[in-house]
Design an enzyme around this catalytic site. Structure first.
Site, PDB file in Angstrom:
ATOM      1  N   LYS A   1      -0.824 -10.300  -0.739  1.00  0.00           N
ATOM      2  CA  LYS A   1      -0.336 -10.786   0.560  1.00  0.00           C
ATOM      3  C   LYS A   1      -0.904 -12.144   0.511  1.00  0.00           C
ATOM      4  O   LYS A   1      -1.863 -12.531   0.391  1.00  0.00           O
ATOM      5  CB  LYS A   1      -0.535  -9.862   1.726  1.00  0.00           C
ATOM      6  CG  LYS A   1      -0.052  -8.649   1.860  1.00  0.00           C
ATOM      7  CD  LYS A   1      -0.585  -7.701   3.081  1.00  0.00           C
ATOM      8  CE  LYS A   1       0.008  -6.477   3.099  1.00  0.00           C
ATOM      9  NZ  LYS A   1       1.441  -6.329   3.217  1.00  0.00           N
TER      10      LYS A   1
ATOM     11  N   ASP B   1      -4.161  -0.782   8.678  1.00  0.00           N
ATOM     12  CA  ASP B   1      -3.479  -0.143   7.951  1.00  0.00           C
ATOM     13  C   ASP B   1      -3.462   1.417   7.570  1.00  0.00           C
ATOM     14  O   ASP B   1      -2.956   2.076   7.207  1.00  0.00           O
ATOM     15  CB  ASP B   1      -2.794  -0.564   6.517  1.00  0.00           C
ATOM     16  CG  ASP B   1      -1.688  -0.754   6.058  1.00  0.00           C
ATOM     17  OD1 ASP B   1      -0.771  -0.225   6.879  1.00  0.00           O
ATOM     18  OD2 ASP B   1      -1.431  -0.794   4.861  1.00  0.00           O
TER      19      ASP B   1
ATOM     20  N   GLU C   1       2.155   0.391  -1.209  1.00  0.00           N
ATOM     21  CA  GLU C   1       1.169   1.218  -1.705  1.00  0.00           C
ATOM     22  C   GLU C   1       1.083   2.715  -0.732  1.00  0.00           C
ATOM     23  O   GLU C   1       0.794   3.740  -1.234  1.00  0.00           O
ATOM     24  CB  GLU C   1      -0.465   0.736  -1.814  1.00  0.00           C
ATOM     25  CG  GLU C   1      -0.882   0.610  -0.273  1.00  0.00           C
ATOM     26  CD  GLU C   1      -0.248  -0.129   0.607  1.00  0.00           C
ATOM     27  OE1 GLU C   1       0.637  -0.933   0.307  1.00  0.00           O
ATOM     28  OE2 GLU C   1      -0.472  -0.050   1.931  1.00  0.00           O
TER      29      GLU C   1
ATOM     30  N   ARG D   1       3.566   4.543   0.402  1.00  0.00           N
ATOM     31  CA  ARG D   1       4.419   5.569  -0.020  1.00  0.00           C
ATOM     32  C   ARG D   1       3.708   6.449  -1.301  1.00  0.00           C
ATOM     33  O   ARG D   1       4.128   7.373  -1.435  1.00  0.00           O
ATOM     34  CB  ARG D   1       5.694   4.996  -0.432  1.00  0.00           C
ATOM     35  CG  ARG D   1       5.938   4.107  -1.236  1.00  0.00           C
ATOM     36  CD  ARG D   1       7.031   3.245  -1.459  1.00  0.00           C
ATOM     37  NE  ARG D   1       7.074   2.297  -0.488  1.00  0.00           N
ATOM     38  CZ  ARG D   1       8.257   1.444  -0.064  1.00  0.00           C
ATOM     39  NH1 ARG D   1       9.244   1.512  -0.597  1.00  0.00           N
ATOM     40  NH2 ARG D   1       7.982   0.344   0.869  1.00  0.00           N
TER      41      ARG D   1
END
Ligand code: BES
Ligand code: MN
Ligand code: ZN
Length: 515
Positions: A288, A299, A360, A362
């Site tokens: 990112k 997250d 990531e 999922r």
């Protein structure tokens, strides 16, 4: 010595009590807060319960005080009447606060609570009749607002700044309101806890640390907690969790928490909650940009929400067994990082080609969902995840996304979201986009092109099997852009309130298709 800060004790929400007595007659309170309702059209504001007695006691005309302040009773308004000499029966009284309650709807109570919370920091005892205006609509909302409105998280050298008021007495209430208060306090506390976990910086918050928190809250709440370490994950084939966590010096974990209601047959199928526990998301090798990484300590909000909800289920009287699963990993970079093009094998054997290492969430959810479906015979599975930037583009930062393969389940979550100030909007599991998941080498591609939030949901759907399933994509609401009532700028812990409202209802599974 490690340079990571340890987590110093943090402030906690106020303690609440209900009493039939009205505030003017309570000794030892330093602030009395009375509700002010907005008059119709241009009509004058209306003072709520307890005002007459207080006017008589203090010899003041509170309506004149409001008028002098040009107050209208709208939510967010606060009129301060200092009482430096105390009151006849209460030498401690320092202030009377007149708090705008608008038209006394659910949101009004929550916002009035948050407004009051910020005005009474560092006070010992606050008494109010705000909830007496309408206990049914207002009690839970006010307690949530008054708790979260004073939220803070600080890691400063000097002792933290102002703390929430220590005690809040809800006056003019009935004895029967005590059970509702206990529920409200549990919901507010879970939301507070989820938020705290999301605020903890990632130099402290490794997957193992998260698992320790789960063990601690499990023993406090009487839940069984089981933790898979990286060896056990490898032995049992959790390829997604392992691949995502591989480059991090802090290896992945899978956390399981078990709640069993006191009265229900042992054979009832459980609700399974799965929370995304990415303790930091760099994006991996598909890295990112810096600005997009700034908020990625949170997250693991889905995981924090699941842990906090699990700890509060008994207090809200959840009638069904619930299993919480948190696949926790740090999505980092390094020589051994998962690469674009790698193929991972999930629990149960389905494979995924990783075309973008930043998709990531999922990958870890897939393992946990597959494991749940294979081993727990779930009545429903609900996953909770800060999953896609796309949901944020679609909904902004105040509404979360829900996908479901069962209408009754979706409706229950939508209803609880509206009721608790955590609104959701339902998105379609549009099968027309299913082809976007296809990969030449694996069962699916983890980052197919197209409408991002829907593609992610379609990816996950394959791991739900035939089980009624809902997916909450809360990347939109995981972070508040600014202070606003019960929200403080930063991680929100969004989702805990709505899930507890749902699971604390008499029949959470009413109408849901049998699995
Ligand atoms: N954790 C992010 C999603 C996110 C974005 C959360 C913004 C909070 C705020 C997730 O892991 C992610 O990076 N998703 C990618 C998926 C894409 C690569 C298919 C995204 O949404 O950009
Ligand atoms: Mn990512
Ligand atoms: Zn992520």
């Amino acid at each position: 010595m490690s340079s990571s800060p340890t987590l110093p004790p943090q402030a906690s929400p106020p303690e609440f009590a209900v009493t039939a007595t009205r505030p003017h007659a309570l000794a030892g309170v330093d602030v009395i807060a009375l509700p002010v309702l907005q008059g119709d059209d241009a009509a004058a504001p209306v003072l709520g319960p307890g005002a007459d007695e207080l006017e008589e006691l203090l010899g003041v005309d509170l309506l004149a005080v409001l008028e002098g302040d040009r107050a209208t009773g709208k939510v967010g308004e606060l009129t301060v009447l200092p009482t430096p000499l105390g009151a006849p029966d209460n030498a401690d009284l320092r202030q009377v606060l007149l708090v705008g309650l608008g038209s006394a709807g659910a949101d009004d109570f929550r916002r009035a609570g948050a407004t009051l919370a910020k005005a009474v920091l560092d006070r010992d005892a606050v008494a109010t009749t705000i909830t007496a205006v309408d206990p049914e609509v207002g009690l839970q909302q006010f307690v949530v607002g008054m708790s979260l409105g004073a939220f803070s998280f600080v890691l400063k050298k000097e002792p933290a700044g102002p703390a929430p008021a220590a005690r809040v007495v809800l006056g003019g209430m009935a004895d029967g309101d005590r059970a509702a208060l206990e529920r409200a306090v549990a919901i507010a506390g879970a939301s507070w806890r989820a938020r705290t976990l999301a605020w903890v910086p990632s130099n402290l918050k490794s997957p193992a640390w998260l698992a320790e928190q789960a063990t601690a809250l499990g023993s406090e709440a009487g839940l069984d907690v089981t933790v898979w370490d990286e060896q056990k994950l490898a032995r049992e084939g959790f390829g997604g969790v392992l691949a995502v966590g591989r480059a991090s010096p802090t290896p992945p974990r899978l956390i399981r928490l078990d709640y069993r209601p006191s009265r229900r047959s042992r054979r009832t199928k459980p609700v399974v909650l799965v929370g995304k526990g990415i303790t930091f998301d760099t994006g991996g090798l598909s890295i990112k940009p810096g600005e997009a990484m700034v908020n990625m300590k949170r997250d693991m909000t889905g995981g924090a929400v699941v842990m906090s909800v699990m700890a509060a289920l008994a207090a809200v009287g959840c009638p069904v067994p619930v299993v919480g699963l948190v696949p926790a990993a740090e999505n980092s970079i390094g020589g051994d990082a998962m690469r674009p093009g790698d193929v991972v094998r999930h629990y149960g054997g389905r494979t995924t080609e990783v075309t973008n290492t930043d998709a990531e969430g999922r990958l870890v959810l897939a393992d946990a969902m597959a494991w749940a479906v294979a081993h727990l015979d779930p009545a429903v599975v609900v996953d909770v995840a800060t999953l896609t930037g796309a949901i944020k583009v679609a909904l902004g930062q105040q509404v979360g996304g829900v996908f479901a393969n069962d209408d009754a389940l979706a409706d229950a979550l939508l209803t609880s979201g509206t009721a608790t100030g955590e609104p959701l909007w339902r998105f379609p599991l549009a099968s027309v986009y299913e082809d976007r998941l296809s990969s030449r080498v694996a069962d699916a591609d983890n980052a197919g092109s197209g409408p991002g939030a829907i593609i992610a949901a379609l990816f996950l759907q394959h791991f739900a099997g035939d089980v009624p399933w809902a997916h909450l994509d809360l990347a939109s609401t995981g972070d508040a852009p600014a202070d606003s009532y019960e929200l403080a700028k930063g991680p929100t812990g969004f989702g805990a309130r709505l899930l507890l409202d749902w699971l604390g209802s008499p029949e959470p599974l009413a109408g849901v298709r049998a699995s």
